[in-house]
Design a protein around this motif. Structure first.
Motif, short mmCIF file in Angstrom:
data_model
loop_
_atom_site.label_atom_id
_atom_site.label_comp_id
_atom_site.label_asym_id
_atom_site.label_seq_id
_atom_site.Cartn_x
_atom_site.Cartn_y
_atom_site.Cartn_z
N PHE A 29 37.60 58.91 52.17
CA PHE A 29 37.95 57.65 51.52
C PHE A 29 37.79 57.77 50.01
O PHE A 29 37.22 58.75 49.50
CB PHE A 29 37.09 56.50 52.05
CG PHE A 29 35.65 56.51 51.58
CD1 PHE A 29 35.20 55.59 50.64
CD2 PHE A 29 34.74 57.44 52.07
CE1 PHE A 29 33.88 55.59 50.20
CE2 PHE A 29 33.42 57.46 51.64
CZ PHE A 29 32.99 56.53 50.69
N GLY A 30 38.32 56.78 49.30
CA GLY A 30 38.20 56.70 47.85
C GLY A 30 37.83 55.29 47.45
O GLY A 30 37.48 54.46 48.30
N THR A 31 37.93 54.97 46.15
CA THR A 31 37.49 53.64 45.71
C THR A 31 38.62 52.64 45.49
O THR A 31 38.34 51.46 45.28
CB THR A 31 36.68 53.73 44.40
OG1 THR A 31 37.48 54.34 43.39
CG2 THR A 31 35.40 54.48 44.59
N LEU A 32 39.87 53.05 45.54
CA LEU A 32 40.93 52.06 45.36
C LEU A 32 40.92 51.02 46.47
O LEU A 32 41.36 49.89 46.26
CB LEU A 32 42.31 52.73 45.25
CG LEU A 32 42.78 52.98 43.81
CD1 LEU A 32 41.92 54.07 43.17
CD2 LEU A 32 44.24 53.35 43.76
N SER A 33 40.41 51.39 47.63
CA SER A 33 40.31 50.41 48.72
C SER A 33 39.02 49.60 48.64
O SER A 33 38.76 48.76 49.50
CB SER A 33 40.40 51.13 50.08
OG SER A 33 39.40 52.10 50.22
N LEU A 34 38.21 49.84 47.60
CA LEU A 34 36.98 49.08 47.41
C LEU A 34 37.10 48.05 46.29
O LEU A 34 36.14 47.36 45.95
CB LEU A 34 35.81 50.02 47.09
CG LEU A 34 35.35 50.92 48.23
CD1 LEU A 34 34.38 51.98 47.72
CD2 LEU A 34 34.69 50.10 49.34
N THR A 35 38.30 47.92 45.70
CA THR A 35 38.45 47.02 44.56
C THR A 35 38.58 45.56 44.98
O THR A 35 38.21 44.67 44.22
CB THR A 35 39.70 47.40 43.73
OG1 THR A 35 40.86 47.33 44.57
CG2 THR A 35 39.57 48.80 43.15
N ALA B 30 40.28 44.76 52.04
CA ALA B 30 40.20 46.23 52.18
C ALA B 30 38.78 46.75 51.90
O ALA B 30 38.35 47.72 52.51
CB ALA B 30 41.20 46.89 51.24
N LYS B 31 38.08 46.08 50.99
CA LYS B 31 36.73 46.52 50.65
C LYS B 31 35.81 46.49 51.88
O LYS B 31 35.15 47.48 52.20
CB LYS B 31 36.15 45.66 49.53
CG LYS B 31 34.72 46.02 49.16
CD LYS B 31 34.18 45.10 48.07
CE LYS B 31 32.72 45.41 47.76
NZ LYS B 31 32.19 44.51 46.71
N SER B 32 35.79 45.35 52.56
CA SER B 32 34.95 45.25 53.76
C SER B 32 35.40 46.21 54.85
O SER B 32 34.58 46.81 55.55
CB SER B 32 34.97 43.81 54.29
OG SER B 32 34.34 42.94 53.39
N ASP C 292 37.80 44.38 38.19
CA ASP C 292 37.52 43.19 37.41
C ASP C 292 36.51 43.48 36.31
O ASP C 292 36.55 42.86 35.24
CB ASP C 292 37.03 42.05 38.31
CG ASP C 292 35.84 42.44 39.18
OD1 ASP C 292 35.36 43.60 39.08
OD2 ASP C 292 35.38 41.58 39.97
N CYS C 293 35.59 44.40 36.56
CA CYS C 293 34.68 44.87 35.51
C CYS C 293 34.24 46.28 35.86
O CYS C 293 34.16 46.64 37.03
CB CYS C 293 33.49 43.94 35.33
SG CYS C 293 32.25 44.04 36.63
N ALA D 83 29.27 50.59 40.45
CA ALA D 83 28.46 50.29 41.64
C ALA D 83 29.13 50.78 42.92
O ALA D 83 28.48 51.34 43.81
CB ALA D 83 28.20 48.78 41.72
N GLN D 84 30.44 50.59 43.02
CA GLN D 84 31.16 51.01 44.23
C GLN D 84 31.25 52.54 44.32
O GLN D 84 31.17 53.11 45.41
CB GLN D 84 32.54 50.38 44.28
CG GLN D 84 32.53 48.86 44.38
CD GLN D 84 31.68 48.36 45.52
OE1 GLN D 84 31.74 48.87 46.65
NE2 GLN D 84 30.86 47.35 45.25
N ILE D 85 31.44 53.19 43.18
CA ILE D 85 31.45 54.67 43.19
C ILE D 85 30.10 55.19 43.64
O ILE D 85 30.01 56.12 44.48
CB ILE D 85 31.82 55.23 41.81
CG1 ILE D 85 33.27 54.90 41.47
CG2 ILE D 85 31.61 56.74 41.77
CD1 ILE D 85 33.67 55.28 40.05
N LEU D 86 29.02 54.63 43.11
CA LEU D 86 27.68 55.09 43.49
C LEU D 86 27.42 54.84 44.97
O LEU D 86 26.77 55.65 45.64
CB LEU D 86 26.62 54.40 42.62
CG LEU D 86 26.67 54.75 41.13
CD1 LEU D 86 25.60 54.00 40.37
CD2 LEU D 86 26.54 56.25 40.90
N TRP D 87 27.94 53.72 45.49
CA TRP D 87 27.82 53.47 46.94
C TRP D 87 28.53 54.57 47.72
O TRP D 87 28.00 55.08 48.71
CB TRP D 87 28.42 52.11 47.29
CG TRP D 87 28.34 51.80 48.75
CD1 TRP D 87 27.32 51.20 49.42
CD2 TRP D 87 29.33 52.13 49.76
NE1 TRP D 87 27.60 51.13 50.77
CE2 TRP D 87 28.82 51.69 51.00
CE3 TRP D 87 30.58 52.75 49.72
CZ2 TRP D 87 29.53 51.84 52.20
CZ3 TRP D 87 31.29 52.90 50.91
CH2 TRP D 87 30.77 52.45 52.13
#
Length: 316
Positions: A131-137, A141-143, A171-172, A178-182
């Motif tokens: 996975f990557g982070t574009l689906s965490l924005t 999709a994030k959940s 958004d910031c 934070a999402q990358i570190l997760w």
């Protein structure tokens, strides 16, 4: 049984092929999306793969599903949505050749995927989940991504992660960090760029790799350094491979193709990531940097993965 199942975006990249006298680019539609580019490289080099994603039930969505199937990726996990458009990414270049991205994604289909729409049997039947982070924005999709990663982790799957930071989608930037570190906390193998290392910690690739291994318990850190090459490192050993000289026209997807190419070699070696030796890392790094470099001689991501004989010819 699959070697790798990935969750994330399947989209159209509009690549700049020329610019008129007023600075407006002529764009060519190319199939892409970081996780799909990643799987395309894996599939080209012999792995069995599947994608979990969502596209619009529109012309681009239908084209993308066909292209994904044509390159050999299992498409049964790709949902279609009548209410949103397939996500579009517009790539432009500045006077120095640096890329910038503009997304038609408010929302795009990829961020509308729900956990209930995921075919979890694909995760059950794979060795590796990516996975990557574009689906965490954005939600939902994030959940869906968080739950899918936890599902795969609890099922004992090897987890690979590529931050693939696109600043304009967040958004910031603190949320992005934070999402990358997760993601790093949940990954066994990480492919990350030197720019992303600087974004997170303000350090170089060597210190970044050490942090991944020692602070996040990553088993294999792969730090790409653009045209310079890539550093691969475990707690036991490391290797650096330089990129060959190529006639570059478009770097879109090169990092994803590096990641997929590296994991294809890792699978062929058949060891746990922490048990890879010097020779293993050198072979992985050399193959992946060469494949990624050759991919930049074509526009786009999915269809720019070079043939294996061409890669091997440059690695001898």
């Amino acid at each position: 049984m699959y070697n790798v199942v990935a969750l994330g975006e399947l989209l159209i990249d509009f690549a700049p092929v020329s610019t008129d006298e007023n600075g407006y680019p002529t764009l060519a539609a190319k199939p892409g999306g970081a996780p799909t580019n990643f799987l395309a490289a894996l599939t080209k080099y012999g792995a069995k793969t599947a994608l979990l994603s969502k596209v619009g039930n529109d012309a681009f969505g239908k084209l993308l599903i066909k292209t994904t199937a044509d390159v050999g990726i299992e498409t049964s996990g790709i949902a279609r949505d009548d209410t949103v458009f397939t996500t579009l990414a517009f790539v432009t270049l500045d006077e120095f050749g640096e890329r910038s991205f503009s997304f038609a994604r408010k929302p795009g289909a990829d961020i509308c995927i729900k956990y209930e729409e995921l075919d979890l049997s694909l995760i059950d039947n794979t060795e590796i989940f990516h996975f990557g982070t574009l689906s965490l924005t954005n939600e939902p999709a994030k959940s869906a991504t968080i739950k899918a990663v936890e599902y795969a982790k609890n099922a004992g799957k090897l987890i690979t992660f590529d931050p693939n930071l696109r600043e304009s989608l967040w958004d910031c930037l603190e949320n992005a960090k934070a999402q990358i570190l997760w993601g790093l906390e949940h990954a066994d193998i990480v492919k990350i760029s030197d720019d992303e290392v600087k974004f997170l910690w303000g350090c170089d690739e060597h210190i970044g790799a050490e942090k991944l291994l020692n602070e996040y318990n990553v088993k294999l850190a792969m730090v790409t350094c653009g045209a310079k090459g890539a550093l691969l490192q475990t707690t036991k050993t490391s290797a650096f491979a330089k990129c060959p000289q190529v006639k570059q026209v478009d770097t879109t997807g090169a990092g994803d193709i590096f990641g997929g190419s590296a994991i294809s070699r890792f699978l062929k070696i058949g060891k746990n990531p922490e048990d890879l030796c010097d020779r293993d890392l050198e072979g992985i790094a050399k193959f992946a940097t060469t494949a990624a470099s050759l991919s930049t001689e074509k526009f786009g991501g999915i269809l720019s993965v070079p043939d294996e004989p061409d890669v091997l010819a440059l690695t001898k």
